[in-house]
Design an enzyme around this catalytic site. Structure first.
Site, mmCIF file in Angstrom:
data_model
loop_
_atom_site.group_PDB
_atom_site.id
_atom_site.type_symbol
_atom_site.label_atom_id
_atom_site.label_comp_id
_atom_site.label_asym_id
_atom_site.label_seq_id
_atom_site.Cartn_x
_atom_site.Cartn_y
_atom_site.Cartn_z
ATOM 1 N N GLU A 70 0.815 -1.216 0.000
ATOM 2 C CA GLU A 70 0.000 0.000 0.000
ATOM 3 C C GLU A 70 0.850 1.268 0.000
ATOM 4 O O GLU A 70 0.447 2.292 -0.569
ATOM 5 C CB GLU A 70 -0.910 0.023 1.227
ATOM 6 C CG GLU A 70 -1.653 1.344 1.352
ATOM 7 C CD GLU A 70 -2.624 1.357 2.494
ATOM 8 O OE1 GLU A 70 -3.828 1.332 2.237
ATOM 9 O OE2 GLU A 70 -2.184 1.368 3.657
ATOM 10 N N HIS A 168 1.497 5.339 10.615
ATOM 11 C CA HIS A 168 0.765 5.948 9.501
ATOM 12 C C HIS A 168 -0.596 6.466 9.956
ATOM 13 O O HIS A 168 -1.173 5.952 10.915
ATOM 14 C CB HIS A 168 0.515 4.905 8.397
ATOM 15 C CG HIS A 168 1.726 4.545 7.596
ATOM 16 N ND1 HIS A 168 2.082 3.238 7.341
ATOM 17 C CD2 HIS A 168 2.659 5.317 6.976
ATOM 18 C CE1 HIS A 168 3.182 3.226 6.600
ATOM 19 N NE2 HIS A 168 3.555 4.464 6.370
ATOM 20 N N CYS A 255 -2.271 -2.204 4.742
ATOM 21 C CA CYS A 255 -0.884 -2.205 4.254
ATOM 22 C C CYS A 255 -0.632 -3.294 3.205
ATOM 23 O O CYS A 255 0.251 -3.170 2.371
ATOM 24 C CB CYS A 255 0.088 -2.440 5.413
ATOM 25 S SG CYS A 255 -0.291 -1.502 6.890
HETATM 26 N N1 GLY Z 1 7.256 -2.243 8.821
HETATM 27 C C1 GLY Z 1 6.475 -1.378 8.024
HETATM 28 C C2 GLY Z 1 7.092 -0.043 7.926
HETATM 29 O O1 GLY Z 1 7.708 0.381 8.872
HETATM 30 O O2 GLY Z 1 6.995 0.599 6.928
#
Ligand code: GLY
Length: 264
Positions: A70, A168, A255
């Site tokens: 994603e 996020h 994700c």
């Molecule tokens: N482990 C996912 C990220 O940190 O982007």
């Protein structure tokens, strides 16, 4: 606009053996690849059960976090935007996604400014707007560039803020339907969803806020029974998928796929 949760396609990527070296905020254990592969297969089966076409890309060993596709793209009905991940170890994942987007879209644009960073996990597309959360991975320049790239497609971008310490924006929220958002209390309290109907995750179950509405299903991580029951009572068709291994890398349901309906 096409309903923001109706999709004909999804792209996923198989977890790599190198996933054990994936980024994480706090080390709570090494992901078990076999278990992750089983969960990933369940996830893809759930997407497919809605009638969507699911493209399964091969693992990319050079990029431990590449299962989290994603973050590499924003797909809208009119075209796709290749992101510019803010995590240096993930920058190359976006270039690896670009040809797969070009196979499905006539118009593929990309974030290219050397100072611009933006990851798909910080973007929530609703029926009326594209919310982008500034975070440790997404900066103001990335948001300005995205805005310039999608304005002529008729999309309105609204800058919001990912809570401090949260990976996020969508770690803490999901779209449930055209007017309803699932969100943690801490994000809902920021007021960024004023005008939407908000369902809050149950206390202690904040980790299930990263859920996806995909056609008729709400696909959520297994193990959050209070929130699951709230969503069920609200009339959503909930499907639970195991997520214990991706959760060790701060990953959730959104994700693991790029979801879209290319126009035309
Ligand atoms: N482990 C996912 C990220 O940190 O982007």
């Amino acid at each position: 606009m096409t309903a923001s949760y109706r999709f004909t396609h999804a792209i996923t990527r198989k977890p790599s053996i190198s996933i054990t070296g994936g980024l994480r905020a706090v080390d709570i254990g090494t992901p078990d690849l076999a278990k992750m592969l089983a969960h990933h297969a369940d996830y893809i089966a759930a997407l497919r059960s809605t009638g969507a076409e699911v493209v399964e890309l091969e693992a990319l060993e050079a990029f431990p976090d590449s299962v989290f596709v994603e973050d590499t793209a924003l797909c809208l009905p009119e075209g796709a935007i290749v992101m510019r991940p803010g995590a240096p170890s993930r920058l190359g994942e976006a270039a690896a996604m670009a040809p797969h987007l070009r196979a499905l879209y006539a118009d593929v644009r990309k974030i290219s400014g050397a100072e611009s960073f933006i990851e798909g996990g910080d973007i929530l597309t609703t029926e009326t707007e594209v919310l982008v959360g500034r975070s440790a991975r997404t900066n103001a320049s990335g948001i300005v560039e995205l805005t310039a790239l999608i304005t002529d497609w008729g999309h309105r971008v609204r800058e919001v803020f990912t809570p401090p310490g949260v990976l996020h924006f969508k770690t803490d929220c999901s779209l449930l339907d055209g007017e309803t958002i699932l969100a943690t209390q801490r994000l809902a309290a920021s007021g960024c969803f004023d005008g939407y109907r908000v369902i809050q995750t149950a206390e202690g179950e904040e980790a299930c806020a990263n859920t996806i509405r995909f056609n008729d299903l709400v696909i959520m991580p297994a193990g959050f029974p209070k929130t699951r029951d709230v969503l069920g009572k609200a009339g959503f068709n909930v499907r639970e998928v195991g997520n214990t291994e991706c959760a060790k890398l701060d990953g959730g349901m959104s994700c693991l796929s790029v979801r879209f309906t290319p126009r035309g």
